[in-house]
Design a protein around this motif. Structure first.
Motif, PDB file in Angstrom:
ATOM      1  N   SER A  77       0.732  -1.071   0.042  1.00  0.00           N
ATOM      2  CA  SER A  77       0.108   0.078   0.088  1.00  0.00           C
ATOM      3  C   SER A  77       1.013   1.245   0.022  1.00  0.00           C
ATOM      4  O   SER A  77       0.399   2.409  -0.383  1.00  0.00           O
ATOM      5  N   ALA A  95       0.334   3.948  -2.785  1.00  0.00           N
ATOM      6  CA  ALA A  95      -0.065   5.444  -2.484  1.00  0.00           C
ATOM      7  C   ALA A  95       0.789   6.432  -3.198  1.00  0.00           C
ATOM      8  O   ALA A  95       0.189   7.409  -3.702  1.00  0.00           O
ATOM      9  N   THR A 138     -10.947  18.865   4.848  1.00  0.00           N
ATOM     10  CA  THR A 138      -9.977  18.281   3.802  1.00  0.00           C
ATOM     11  C   THR A 138      -8.710  19.065   3.683  1.00  0.00           C
ATOM     12  O   THR A 138      -8.669  20.360   3.986  1.00  0.00           O
ATOM     13  N   GLU A 166     -10.225  12.140  -3.446  1.00  0.00           N
ATOM     14  CA  GLU A 166      -9.542  11.024  -4.127  1.00  0.00           C
ATOM     15  C   GLU A 166      -8.710  10.442  -2.790  1.00  0.00           C
ATOM     16  O   GLU A 166      -8.508  11.009  -1.754  1.00  0.00           O
ATOM     17  N   THR A 167      -8.935   8.946  -3.022  1.00  0.00           N
ATOM     18  CA  THR A 167      -7.973   7.977  -1.876  1.00  0.00           C
ATOM     19  C   THR A 167      -6.854   7.585  -2.341  1.00  0.00           C
ATOM     20  O   THR A 167      -6.685   6.888  -3.539  1.00  0.00           O
ATOM     21  N   TYR A 208      -3.998   6.342  -0.230  1.00  0.00           N
ATOM     22  CA  TYR A 208      -3.733   5.419   0.839  1.00  0.00           C
ATOM     23  C   TYR A 208      -4.912   4.453   1.087  1.00  0.00           C
ATOM     24  O   TYR A 208      -5.593   4.779   1.893  1.00  0.00           O
ATOM     25  N   VAL A 209      -4.608   3.099   0.572  1.00  0.00           N
ATOM     26  CA  VAL A 209      -5.508   2.088   1.057  1.00  0.00           C
ATOM     27  C   VAL A 209      -4.761   1.129   1.709  1.00  0.00           C
ATOM     28  O   VAL A 209      -4.276   0.131   1.019  1.00  0.00           O
ATOM     29  N   LEU A 250      -8.656   4.687   9.586  1.00  0.00           N
ATOM     30  CA  LEU A 250      -8.781   5.376   8.672  1.00  0.00           C
ATOM     31  C   LEU A 250     -10.333   5.227   8.056  1.00  0.00           C
ATOM     32  O   LEU A 250     -11.047   6.335   7.766  1.00  0.00           O
ATOM     33  N   ARG A 298     -12.615   8.559   7.479  1.00  0.00           N
ATOM     34  CA  ARG A 298     -13.198   8.830   6.369  1.00  0.00           C
ATOM     35  C   ARG A 298     -14.565   8.790   6.230  1.00  0.00           C
ATOM     36  O   ARG A 298     -15.300   9.466   5.310  1.00  0.00           O
ATOM     37  N   ASP A 316     -15.780  12.228   7.059  1.00  0.00           N
ATOM     38  CA  ASP A 316     -15.469  12.917   5.859  1.00  0.00           C
ATOM     39  C   ASP A 316     -16.600  13.318   5.105  1.00  0.00           C
ATOM     40  O   ASP A 316     -16.613  14.367   4.196  1.00  0.00           O
ATOM     41  N   LYS A 317     -17.288  12.359   4.542  1.00  0.00           N
ATOM     42  CA  LYS A 317     -18.091  12.377   3.529  1.00  0.00           C
ATOM     43  C   LYS A 317     -19.773  12.465   3.973  1.00  0.00           C
ATOM     44  O   LYS A 317     -20.023  12.267   4.979  1.00  0.00           O
TER      45      LYS A 317
END
Length: 448
Positions: A357, A361, A413, A422-423, A425-426, A440, A444, A447-448
């Motif tokens: 990851s 990233a 943000t 945009e994501t 780091y997964v 996370l 996250r 955040d939405k």
């Protein structure tokens, strides 16, 4: 003691060899007596270098030659004596005495006074002298009665006392390159006077490369290996030295491994893929294949440092620290003990949980930059360091995270406006990243 009638020990060796060549090792017979025949150490003997100029101008200072065995320290001392028309007098730090040194100095003084002939005293393993023995050289070096050339495998800063060291120039000799070792071996094989040329032998290029790899920078070892292979080939009535000849004569199969060729990349690929596949047995095998074949341990460590972030990453953040510690430990202890931290790091990486990851990233971030160019920094994230920038709105609306619960500003943000959402780091659900992923996901979701 060295006789007045001979200019160097090399001359005496040549005379002895004429009656019994086989009794003198090939490495001794092949010592060059002239600078243009000396192979390697271009960093101190190349055009325009200090030592090369000093030899050519016959203005050679007292010096310490520092380097591992078999890289040409003694040979260089003899070459310097021959080129500068000095009498070469060897003095053993193991067997020599103060009384013998007095005799050498007395002879040097007489030669200088009556013949205007200088004396180069070559002291092998000078680090074995105690302080009193080293101090005995000081007045004679200072007066110019002798030119001292000391050879040591130890760091002169620790092995030679400060007073003597301050009166000598230190030159560090490096392990010989594989190209240099091949050149030396080919020369010995072709030389009909001092080498193996009278035997009518040839050698494959692969065999010459294998000799160079096995020698690991040591010309003496390379020539001893070549001589053993030549003896074995002759005992079997063979005229060509091959890798099979080497394997039989050494009782060890040389590992063919061109560090600039395909096999190098094949083996390093196998090493990395074994660690990525979490197979410690295969990882340690391929690592030892590289090291036994002569690859640079620091190259292996660099690959593991990359792997620790590329293939382990935050699944086990300790992996990078383990490899960094292994790198530091290796640089301190060297080989062969350095195999322990190398193996420690390789086995840890192979057994660690894996995640790519980190790589994903930065590659996603790079792709966004390439797609959108230099997007403007949001005003709230800009640093308002002057009155004018404050008036322009720099920093306006910025929320200081430590003022909020949990040190997090919910819903805030930080990306440029054009790519908010945009994501990059997964994290995976492997190892430590399981915990990171859960945190996370929580952040996250708000955040939405």
């Amino acid at each position: 003691m060295f006789s007045e009638g001979s200019s160097t020990l090399f001359d005496a060796a040549v005379k002895r060899q004429s009656s019994n060549t086989g009794a003198i090792p090939l490495a001794e017979r092949m010592r060059p007596s002239q600078l243009d025949a000396y192979v390697g150490q271009a960093h101190i003997l190349g055009p325009g270098k200090f030592l090369a100029n000093a030899i050519n101008r016959d203005r050679v200072p007292s010096m310490i030659l520092w380097g591992p065995p078999g890289v040409g320290k003694t040979t260089l001392g003899r070459v310097i004596a021959a080129r500068t028309k000095s009498v070469f007098v060897p003095f053993s730090a193991v067997l020599g005495s103060i009384q013998e040194l007095r005799e050498i100095v007395s002879g040097a003084r007489e030669r200088l006074s009556y013949k205007a002939e200088r004396t180069l005293v070559f002291v092998d393993e000078i680090h074995r002298f105690n302080k009193a023995q080293q101090d005995a050289f000081l007045p004679h070096v200072e007066a110019g009665t002798i030119t001292l050339v000391g050879a040591t495998t130890e760091n002169p800063s620790f092995a030679v006392n400060a007073a003597l060291l301050s009166r000598c120039k230190v030159f560090r000799l490096e392990p010989l390159s594989e190209d240099a070792l091949v050149t030396i071996s080919k020369r010995a094989l072709a030389d009909t006077e001092n080498g193996l040329g009278g035997r009518g032998l040839s050698a494959d290029d692969d065999a010459m490369l294998a000799i160079a790899v096995l020698a690991r920078g040591d010309a003496r070892r390379a020539l001893a290996t070549l001589e053993a292979a030549a003896e074995y080939a002759q005992s079997r009535g063979e005229k060509n030295i091959t890798t099979s000849t080497l394997a039989a004569s050494e009782e060890r199969t040389p590992l063919l491994y061109d560090k600039a060729g395909e096999e190098h990349y094949n083996v390093i690929s196998a090493f990395i893929k074994s660690m990525r596949g979490s197979d410690p047995d295969a990882a340690i095998y391929w690592m030892m294949r590289m090291l036994e074949a002569g690859d640079d341990p620091l190259f292996v460590l660099r690959r593991m440092l990359i792997f620790a972030s590329e293939d382990v990453g935050n699944a086990d953040p300790r992996a990078l620290m383990i490899v960094m510690s292994a790198d530091a430990a290796f640089r301190r202890v060297g080989m062969p003990e350095g195999l322990y931290p190398l193996a420690h790091a390789a086995l840890y990486l192979a057994c660690a949980p894996k995640s790519n990851s980190v790589k994903n990233a930065w590659q996603r971030a790079k792709a966004l930059i390439e797609a959108h160019g230099s997007l403007p920094v949001p005003m709230k994230l800009r640093n308002a360091v002057t009155k004018l920038t404050k008036e322009e709105g720099y920093g306006a609306g910025y929320k200081y995270a430590h003022d909020y619960e949990g040190g997090v500003v919910r819903g805030e943000t930080y990306l440029p406006d054009a790519i908010v959402g945009e994501t990059l780091y997964v994290p995976t659900d492997h190892g430590e990243e399981t915990r990171i992923a859960a945190r996370l996901a929580s952040l996250r979701s708000t955040d939405k």
